[in-house]
Design a protein around this motif. Sequence first.
Motif, PDB file in Angstrom:
ATOM      1  N   SER A 193      41.109  48.272  26.016  1.00 27.43           N
ATOM      2  CA  SER A 193      42.104  47.486  25.936  1.00 27.43           C
ATOM      3  C   SER A 193      42.286  46.405  26.894  1.00 27.43           C
ATOM      4  O   SER A 193      42.635  45.045  26.768  1.00 27.43           O
ATOM      5  CB  SER A 193      43.481  48.175  25.776  1.00 27.43           C
ATOM      6  OG  SER A 193      43.507  48.820  27.001  1.00 27.43           O
ATOM      7  N   LEU A 218      42.306  42.184  26.112  1.00 27.35           N
ATOM      8  CA  LEU A 218      43.051  41.342  26.671  1.00 27.35           C
ATOM      9  C   LEU A 218      42.680  40.400  27.421  1.00 27.35           C
ATOM     10  O   LEU A 218      42.824  39.067  27.281  1.00 27.35           O
ATOM     11  CB  LEU A 218      44.187  41.967  27.410  1.00 27.35           C
ATOM     12  CG  LEU A 218      45.432  41.303  27.947  1.00 27.35           C
ATOM     13  CD1 LEU A 218      46.251  40.693  26.883  1.00 27.35           C
ATOM     14  CD2 LEU A 218      46.435  41.968  28.816  1.00 27.35           C
ATOM     15  N   ALA A 265      45.649  36.363  18.650  1.00 23.95           N
ATOM     16  CA  ALA A 265      46.384  37.751  18.687  1.00 23.95           C
ATOM     17  C   ALA A 265      47.915  37.648  18.461  1.00 23.95           C
ATOM     18  O   ALA A 265      48.718  37.808  19.275  1.00 23.95           O
ATOM     19  CB  ALA A 265      45.994  38.464  20.117  1.00 23.95           C
ATOM     20  N   SER A 286      50.497  40.059  32.604  1.00 25.51           N
ATOM     21  CA  SER A 286      50.236  40.959  31.598  1.00 25.51           C
ATOM     22  C   SER A 286      50.669  42.478  31.901  1.00 25.51           C
ATOM     23  O   SER A 286      51.045  42.811  32.887  1.00 25.51           O
ATOM     24  CB  SER A 286      48.577  41.243  31.734  1.00 25.51           C
ATOM     25  OG  SER A 286      47.967  40.107  31.520  1.00 25.51           O
ATOM     26  N   HIS A 329      49.603  39.973  16.927  1.00 21.22           N
ATOM     27  CA  HIS A 329      50.302  41.071  17.327  1.00 21.22           C
ATOM     28  C   HIS A 329      51.027  41.176  18.690  1.00 21.22           C
ATOM     29  O   HIS A 329      51.968  42.145  19.096  1.00 21.22           O
ATOM     30  CB  HIS A 329      49.557  42.257  17.083  1.00 21.22           C
ATOM     31  CG  HIS A 329      48.450  42.316  17.972  1.00 21.22           C
ATOM     32  ND1 HIS A 329      47.296  41.571  18.074  1.00 21.22           N
ATOM     33  CD2 HIS A 329      48.068  43.355  19.199  1.00 21.22           C
ATOM     34  CE1 HIS A 329      46.423  41.878  18.857  1.00 21.22           C
ATOM     35  NE2 HIS A 329      47.025  42.947  19.559  1.00 21.22           N
ATOM     36  N   LEU A 330      50.653  40.297  19.660  1.00 18.92           N
ATOM     37  CA  LEU A 330      50.853  40.381  21.032  1.00 18.92           C
ATOM     38  C   LEU A 330      52.450  39.519  21.226  1.00 18.92           C
ATOM     39  O   LEU A 330      52.556  38.453  20.339  1.00 18.92           O
ATOM     40  CB  LEU A 330      49.893  39.862  22.070  1.00 18.92           C
ATOM     41  CG  LEU A 330      48.667  40.472  22.108  1.00 18.92           C
ATOM     42  CD1 LEU A 330      47.630  39.660  23.179  1.00 18.92           C
ATOM     43  CD2 LEU A 330      49.129  41.982  22.750  1.00 18.92           C
ATOM     44  N   ARG A 331      53.207  40.093  22.066  1.00 18.53           N
ATOM     45  CA  ARG A 331      54.435  39.421  22.374  1.00 18.53           C
ATOM     46  C   ARG A 331      54.333  38.345  23.347  1.00 18.53           C
ATOM     47  O   ARG A 331      54.005  38.869  24.669  1.00 18.53           O
ATOM     48  CB  ARG A 331      55.529  40.482  22.606  1.00 18.53           C
ATOM     49  CG  ARG A 331      55.826  41.269  21.421  1.00 18.53           C
ATOM     50  CD  ARG A 331      56.627  42.678  22.066  1.00 18.53           C
ATOM     51  NE  ARG A 331      56.048  43.442  22.905  1.00 18.53           N
ATOM     52  CZ  ARG A 331      56.431  44.475  23.479  1.00 18.53           C
ATOM     53  NH1 ARG A 331      57.658  44.896  23.191  1.00 18.53           N
ATOM     54  NH2 ARG A 331      55.487  45.151  24.313  1.00 18.53           N
ATOM     55  N   THR A 380      40.679  37.897  25.140  1.00 24.16           N
ATOM     56  CA  THR A 380      42.097  37.057  24.348  1.00 24.16           C
ATOM     57  C   THR A 380      42.426  35.936  25.022  1.00 24.16           C
ATOM     58  O   THR A 380      42.602  34.911  24.913  1.00 24.16           O
ATOM     59  CB  THR A 380      43.136  37.986  23.889  1.00 24.16           C
ATOM     60  OG1 THR A 380      42.706  39.059  23.242  1.00 24.16           O
ATOM     61  CG2 THR A 380      44.059  37.349  23.344  1.00 24.16           C
ATOM     62  N   ASP A 438      54.395  41.395  26.078  1.00 25.35           N
ATOM     63  CA  ASP A 438      52.928  41.829  26.450  1.00 25.35           C
ATOM     64  C   ASP A 438      52.229  40.761  27.519  1.00 25.35           C
ATOM     65  O   ASP A 438      51.697  41.297  28.325  1.00 25.35           O
ATOM     66  CB  ASP A 438      52.131  41.658  25.037  1.00 25.35           C
ATOM     67  CG  ASP A 438      52.692  42.819  24.310  1.00 25.35           C
ATOM     68  OD1 ASP A 438      53.256  43.884  24.740  1.00 25.35           O
ATOM     69  OD2 ASP A 438      52.829  42.479  23.048  1.00 25.35           O
ATOM     70  N   LEU A 486      49.177  47.670  28.273  1.00 23.03           N
ATOM     71  CA  LEU A 486      47.926  47.043  27.575  1.00 23.03           C
ATOM     72  C   LEU A 486      46.643  47.205  28.404  1.00 23.03           C
ATOM     73  O   LEU A 486      45.534  46.974  28.131  1.00 23.03           O
ATOM     74  CB  LEU A 486      48.057  45.680  27.256  1.00 23.03           C
ATOM     75  CG  LEU A 486      49.261  45.151  26.328  1.00 23.03           C
ATOM     76  CD1 LEU A 486      49.454  43.613  26.235  1.00 23.03           C
ATOM     77  CD2 LEU A 486      49.099  45.798  25.025  1.00 23.03           C
TER      78      LEU A 486
END
Length: 244
Positions: free
Chosen positions: A224, A228, A176, A214, A178-180, A231, A149, A218
Amino acid sequence: MNNLVPCDMNRKPIILLSCEHAVNHVPAAYQDLFAKQHALLTSHRGIDFGALAIAQSLAQALNIKLICATTSRLLIDCNRSLTHPHCFSEVTKHLPTMIKQQIIAQYYLPYRQAVEQVIQTNVDNHHQVIHLSIHSFTPQLHGTIREVDIGLLYDPKRAPEKNFAQQWKNSLKKQANHLRIRLNSPYQGTSDGFTTALRKKFPPELYLGIEVESNQALLRRPSSLEHLANTLLVSLPTLRVKNL
């Protein structure tokens, strides 16, 4: 924001933002070359979708200058060395040498020199420069889905960059989970690129070159994309930001 202790305690770290693949614009003088290349220009080959918006959001929030390339990478790729086989695309690589030299003089060198001058000026003024080069990547390439991500690209042989990237990754995971988040993925930080070239001109304690990649999946919706960008901002490990 988290605190990053500067490598040289006598130097205040500042952030420089750049975006090499910000637009898919082709100057009027060269538009005939792209008359039948609309699909290519409007693909991920012509522009890093969402990268400019991310960079602008960071620049506004941090109140710092953003330096962007003004033409599509398909005219000339400002993130490649002039000797790289893809610096000129399949559309422009067969142009006469004189025309190529004009493109280099009009678009490539002014961009690169502008970024380098900002770095040199701040180094001369006893600052440590943290250069964030903002990019995005297509979620799928040659049939392979990229399991990333956000990628932070750096040179692992340069300790300040390695420490900064690792600290930012850790902070991003807290913000975050959940983000890779990956280091040196989907590309290697030492591959041919602008930050790689700049590392040859400035020592590791004075210049940190980090490419921020990025996933375009996303960035398709404004909400979104904004999430990002925020974040990245709130997780950014920096001690102090000075206007450039």
